[in-house]
Design an enzyme around this catalytic site. Structure first.
Site, short mmCIF file in Angstrom:
data_model
loop_
_atom_site.label_atom_id
_atom_site.label_comp_id
_atom_site.label_asym_id
_atom_site.label_seq_id
_atom_site.Cartn_x
_atom_site.Cartn_y
_atom_site.Cartn_z
N SER A 1 -7.07 11.18 4.37
CA SER A 1 -6.85 11.70 5.72
C SER A 1 -7.21 13.17 5.69
CB SER A 1 -5.36 11.62 6.04
OG SER A 1 -5.13 10.79 7.10
N ARG B 1 0.80 -1.24 0.00
CA ARG B 1 0.00 0.00 0.00
C ARG B 1 0.83 1.27 0.00
NH1 ARG B 1 -4.42 -1.08 4.62
NH2 ARG B 1 -4.95 -3.12 3.90
N GLU C 1 -7.06 2.82 4.14
CA GLU C 1 -7.20 4.28 4.29
C GLU C 1 -6.94 4.92 2.94
OE1 GLU C 1 -4.16 6.15 6.82
OE2 GLU C 1 -4.29 7.78 5.37
P1 AMO Z 1 -1.60 11.44 4.96
O1 AMO Z 1 -0.17 11.42 5.27
O2 AMO Z 1 -2.46 10.53 5.77
O3 AMO Z 1 -2.20 12.90 5.13
O4 AMO Z 1 -1.83 11.12 3.44
C1 AMO Z 1 -3.07 11.30 2.82
C2 AMO Z 1 -3.41 10.14 1.90
O5 AMO Z 1 -2.35 9.94 0.98
C3 AMO Z 1 -2.18 8.57 0.68
N1 AMO Z 1 -0.82 8.17 1.02
C4 AMO Z 1 -0.08 7.30 0.31
N2 AMO Z 1 -0.34 6.61 -0.82
C5 AMO Z 1 0.63 5.81 -1.28
N3 AMO Z 1 1.84 5.66 -0.72
C6 AMO Z 1 2.16 6.34 0.41
N4 AMO Z 1 3.36 6.20 0.95
C7 AMO Z 1 1.17 7.20 0.97
N5 AMO Z 1 1.15 8.01 2.05
C8 AMO Z 1 -0.07 8.58 2.06
C9 AMO Z 1 -3.22 7.83 1.49
C10 AMO Z 1 -3.52 8.78 2.60
O6 AMO Z 1 -4.82 8.61 3.12
N6 AMO Z 1 -1.59 16.44 4.71
C11 AMO Z 1 -2.40 15.29 5.05
C12 AMO Z 1 -3.76 15.36 4.40
C13 AMO Z 1 -4.65 16.46 4.96
O7 AMO Z 1 -4.87 16.46 6.19
O8 AMO Z 1 -5.12 17.30 4.16
C14 AMO Z 1 -1.67 14.04 4.60
O9 AMO Z 1 -0.81 14.06 3.76
O10 AMO Z 1 -4.36 7.63 0.65
#
Ligand code: AMO
Length: 440
Positions: A366, A224, A363
């Site tokens: 966020s 993921r 998820e």
């Molecule tokens: P967060 O870090 O939870 O929140 O990231 C938001 C969404 O981004 C996706 N995501 C990813 N998808 C693929 N690989 C990854 N490494 C990865 N990391 C995150 C997910 C996740 O739910 N600034 C906050 C958002 C906000 O509050 O507006 C943020 O970045 O789908």
């Protein structure tokens, strides 16, 4: 003479009235020579058509066709002739054949054998892998998801922005950053447009969205996580609470899913064996209540409620059983699990005005209401061990009129993956990057 200007896609060609003359072009998908007839299944972006090349008509064209190999590129002009057993009930009887490009080496992978080929090898040969109609479909669905969201947000008064991906500081606590040599300084690749999207709301844009890359130095290999993903971010001002953001995210997500369902559900069923069904309802459940649903299971929530992907999965199953939906919000995450900019709950500062959207146990979004009161924000930064002086450009914004606001970020590959039931997020990224992969 055959001209590529007259070319039509195979899906239009098979619908053309019998007797019409058409030009198609594409890749040799299959080839079979039976006596004096050569059958070529030609593939283009939109589908397949059977081309029939008869020796009696032109021995030279027949010889040329018999020597074709899978993935050669050809153009054919011919006549549409009904043929019950063929794709779409028609053959294209060739009158002219032009070989546009010949494969010059044995194929390292066979596009339609994707199931028998390891994902690593498929990704090494991504351009061939994507020639499989099934793999191309993943990205057509992704395109639909992204565009549906873009349209939705525009219709709801959001202005599209493009913020810098070269930043001076990390913003998302917990997630690691990639340093970049920036002349005589070290910069970082942005983990999220977080601070800039807030900036634009405070600058008076009121509602903004951005679809752009986000970078995370995630060291672990999981199905993921990518180190580069496409983040669809929104931020909106003058909200009364995180519910206003959730409402927007819910409507955008349902709109995207319903557009995919109406355009692609038949193809998705055929090529990926997945039913795209719209959830009956999207519920909201507090994290503490969600954790109650998985109490006594092998993966109960930790006592501090800092949950992991295993818990999300277990909660996903429990909510599906209890409420019959696989798309739902978990709200009120603990302060220890959220970044410094998140607004704390009024009644209990151990929790926050935050949420995640979970789809099929993963998820995908966020979000939260943000802390917009300067002194509280400084306090929160220090609590998270950050040095306010490093974020002065950000903090200054809160001294000169910052309305209450909130927003969310959605991972486009996560949404694509869950919508299509893919097992690995790499399948939902054209050119995935992970700790081992930097090419192609
Ligand atoms: P967060 O870090 O939870 O929140 O990231 C938001 C969404 O981004 C996706 N995501 C990813 N998808 C693929 N690989 C990854 N490494 C990865 N990391 C995150 C997910 C996740 O739910 N600034 C906050 C958002 C906000 O509050 O507006 C943020 O970045 O789908």
């Amino acid at each position: 003479m055959l001209s590529l200007k007259d070319r039509i896609y195979t899906n239009s060609a098979i619908k053309a009235p019998p007797g019409s003359k058409v030009v198609v072009a594409g890749w040799v998908h299959r080839l079979r020579v039976v006596g004096k007839i050569c059958f070529v299944i030609l593939r283009d972006r939109e589908g397949l058509i059977q081309v029939v090349i008869k020796r009696d008509k032109s021995p030279q064209m027949f010889d040329e066709a018999s020597q074709l190999k899978q993935e050669d590129v050809i153009a054919v002009k011919g006549e549409i002739v009904p043929s019950k057993a063929s794709i779409g009930g028609v053959d294209l009887v060739a009158e002219e054949l032009v070989v546009l490009s010949k494969t010059i080496a044995p194929l390292p992978i066979f596009p339609d054998d994707w199931e028998k080929t390891s994902l690593a090898k498929r990704l090494d040969w991504r351009f061939l892998d994507l020639r499989s109609p099934r793999n191309l479909l993943i990205f057509r669905v992704q395109d639909k998801l992204e565009n549906a969201m873009r349209h939705f947000y525009r219709e709801n008064g959001f202005i599209e922005i493009h913020t810098s991906k070269l930043v001076a500081e990390a913003t998302e606590g917990g997630a690691e950053v990639f340093p970049v040599i920036y002349f005589d300084k070290t910069a970082f690749l942005a983990q999220s447009p977080q601070l800039y999207k807030q900036m634009m709301v405070i600058a008076g844009f009121e509602r903004v969205f951005e679809s752009g890359p986000a970078y995370r130095a995630e060291k672990h290999h999981t199905p993921r996580h990518l180190t580069e993903y496409q983040s669809i971010d929104i931020e909106m001002g003058f909200i009364e609470g995180p519910e206003d953001v959730m409402d927007m995210v819910e409507r955008a997500t349902l709109r995207a899913l319903s557009e995919v369902a109406s355009s692609y559900s038949k193809l998705v069923k055929e090529l990926l064996d997945v039913d795209i069904t719209l959830p009956k309802e999207v519920i909201k459940i507090k994290l503490t209540d969600a954790c109650r649903l998985i109490e006594g299971t092998p993966t109960p929530c930790p006592s501090n409620y800092d949950i992991s992907t295993e818990h999300e999965k277990a909660i996903g199953e429990a909510v599906a059983n209890e409420y019959g939906t696989d798309l739902f919000f978990i709200t009120d995450y603990p302060w220890i699990a959220r970044p410094f900019y998140t607004m704390k709950s009024d009644d209990n500062p151990e929790f926050t005005r935050s949420f995640d959207l979970i789809y099929k146990g993963v998820e995908i979004v966020s979000g939260s209401q943000r802390e917009h009161r300067y002194s509280k924000l400084v306090e929160q930064m220090m609590e998270k061990g950050l040095r306010p002086e490093k974020f002065s450009f950000y903090l200054e914004m809160f001294k000169y009129g910052a309305p209450p606001h909130g927003g969310a970020g959605l991972g486009l590959e996560r949404l694509t993956m869950t919508t299509l039931g893919l097992k690995n997020i790499r399948e939902a990224k054209l050119l995935p990057r992970d700790p081992e992969r930097l090419t192609p």
